[in-house]
Design a protein around this motif. Sequence first.
Motif, PDB file in Angstrom:
ATOM      1  N   ALA A 195       8.751  -9.391   5.069  1.00  0.00           N
ATOM      2  CA  ALA A 195       7.325  -9.414   4.732  1.00  0.00           C
ATOM      3  C   ALA A 195       6.971  -8.227   3.836  1.00  0.00           C
ATOM      4  O   ALA A 195       6.227  -8.375   2.854  1.00  0.00           O
ATOM      5  N   ALA A 196       7.494  -7.056   4.155  1.00  0.00           N
ATOM      6  CA  ALA A 196       7.251  -5.886   3.308  1.00  0.00           C
ATOM      7  C   ALA A 196       7.828  -6.106   1.916  1.00  0.00           C
ATOM      8  O   ALA A 196       7.216  -5.718   0.907  1.00  0.00           O
ATOM      9  N   GLY A 197       9.008  -6.747   1.858  1.00  0.00           N
ATOM     10  CA  GLY A 197       9.592  -7.075   0.563  1.00  0.00           C
ATOM     11  C   GLY A 197       8.712  -8.031  -0.225  1.00  0.00           C
ATOM     12  O   GLY A 197       8.543  -7.888  -1.444  1.00  0.00           O
ATOM     13  N   ILE A 200      10.363   1.520  -2.608  1.00  0.00           N
ATOM     14  CA  ILE A 200      10.900   0.320  -1.964  1.00  0.00           C
ATOM     15  C   ILE A 200      11.421   0.651  -0.578  1.00  0.00           C
ATOM     16  O   ILE A 200      11.165  -0.063   0.396  1.00  0.00           O
ATOM     17  N   GLY A 201      12.168   1.757  -0.471  1.00  0.00           N
ATOM     18  CA  GLY A 201      12.720   2.156   0.821  1.00  0.00           C
ATOM     19  C   GLY A 201      11.643   2.438   1.847  1.00  0.00           C
ATOM     20  O   GLY A 201      11.761   2.040   3.018  1.00  0.00           O
ATOM     21  N   LEU A 202      10.566   3.125   1.418  1.00  0.00           N
ATOM     22  CA  LEU A 202       9.468   3.425   2.334  1.00  0.00           C
ATOM     23  C   LEU A 202       8.790   2.146   2.820  1.00  0.00           C
ATOM     24  O   LEU A 202       8.503   2.005   4.016  1.00  0.00           O
ATOM     25  N   ALA A 203       8.539   1.218   1.905  1.00  0.00           N
ATOM     26  CA  ALA A 203       7.877  -0.034   2.276  1.00  0.00           C
ATOM     27  C   ALA A 203       8.725  -0.830   3.265  1.00  0.00           C
ATOM     28  O   ALA A 203       8.209  -1.336   4.278  1.00  0.00           O
ATOM     29  N   LEU A 204      10.024  -0.931   2.989  1.00  0.00           N
ATOM     30  CA  LEU A 204      10.907  -1.689   3.887  1.00  0.00           C
ATOM     31  C   LEU A 204      11.033  -1.009   5.247  1.00  0.00           C
ATOM     32  O   LEU A 204      11.112  -1.688   6.287  1.00  0.00           O
ATOM     33  N   PHE A 205      11.042   0.322   5.245  1.00  0.00           N
ATOM     34  CA  PHE A 205      11.110   1.061   6.509  1.00  0.00           C
ATOM     35  C   PHE A 205       9.873   0.783   7.365  1.00  0.00           C
ATOM     36  O   PHE A 205       9.992   0.516   8.574  1.00  0.00           O
ATOM     37  N   ALA A 255       0.830  -1.209   0.000  1.00  0.00           N
ATOM     38  CA  ALA A 255       0.000   0.000   0.000  1.00  0.00           C
ATOM     39  C   ALA A 255       0.862   1.256   0.000  1.00  0.00           C
ATOM     40  O   ALA A 255       0.594   2.218  -0.745  1.00  0.00           O
ATOM     41  N   ALA A 256       1.894   1.273   0.822  1.00  0.00           N
ATOM     42  CA  ALA A 256       2.772   2.442   0.886  1.00  0.00           C
ATOM     43  C   ALA A 256       3.464   2.681  -0.455  1.00  0.00           C
ATOM     44  O   ALA A 256       3.567   3.826  -0.923  1.00  0.00           O
ATOM     45  N   ALA A 257       3.935   1.579  -1.076  1.00  0.00           N
ATOM     46  CA  ALA A 257       4.627   1.713  -2.362  1.00  0.00           C
ATOM     47  C   ALA A 257       3.686   2.233  -3.447  1.00  0.00           C
ATOM     48  O   ALA A 257       4.038   3.144  -4.211  1.00  0.00           O
TER      49      ALA A 257
END
Length: 345
Positions: A236-238, A110-115, A88-90
């Motif tokens: 999981a975010a990945g 990608i960075g936002l989702a992983l964060f 959703a964030a991505a």
Amino acid sequence: MPALKSLLRTPWFWGIIGIVLLLSLNVVKDPTYLAVGINPATGQLAGNLLDILRVSAPIIMIALGMTFVIATKGIDLSVGSIMAVGGAAAMELLRALNAPSSFGAMFTAIGLALFLGAVLGLVNGLLVSIVGLQPFISTLVMMLAARGIARVITGGQNTNSQNQPFQQISNGQVLGLPISFVIAIAIVLVVTVIMRRTALGLMIESIGVNPDASRLAGIRPRPILITVYVLSGVLAAGGGLFTVSEVMTVDVSGTGYQMELDAILAVVIGGTSLAGGKFSILGSTVGALLIATLNKTVLFLGVSAAATPAFKAIVIVLLVLLQSERVRTFVLQAGRRRTRKEVVA
């Protein structure tokens, strides 16, 4: 013979046998099932095997994180919801940036989702290690909360966006293999090196076997527990990124739905005990490939949605029975007794 006996006792070996049997079942229905050809529309290789590898990538990611959580005698029921948060964030960020061909937008998403995955994993870790909640309870709460966070991010609507580099994560290929699968395997190799070439893997196993003895040996369980839950959240975010990049849409209700069950099954099939202790990264990877093959087989055979859970349960139970040394010993002894009776007769 000793090598064969050792192989038969290895759980991931039976996972490979299960994959071969499922593929053979599909080939019986369609002899061209394993065929690989060129898709004229994209110019890329196409086939059922490549589809299985592509859909296995998010399962590999969440199963890898779940492996270390279970090795500490924990559980993470929130991985599916964290997938939805990452996706959703991505999607929301890519839609806001409106840069269809920008690599910078892709890496930012990608960075936002992983964060966010790391933050949610950190909360899980703090609840388990500092507050002292049971992993089942803390991650169950996070499962519900994270799904709600995904709805807040998207305003409760399915969100789609356009970004060609991001879309290539799942739809692109490297040497004929899906990029998402290549990335997942690369991450597995990196994590394996870290776990087996440093003391971190041994400390995780030690905490799972006996946390009190580990503490007396100078190992601090809290930082280790926080680390494994953060790792699980990031992976999981990945996995969520792999899922949404395939169709460039996030379904806040469907993305990652019940994926925690597939992750747990993959880990158990791979030989990691739910009681904690020794873990198998290779086993979890094979287990994830088996689950992906099973999911693809269910669709290919046209199993109805109502019967799908029963079909999957039967296959998994049979596989677990094959892994059981007690069951194998019983079958072998029964076969020997039958042979002796035939000889006497």
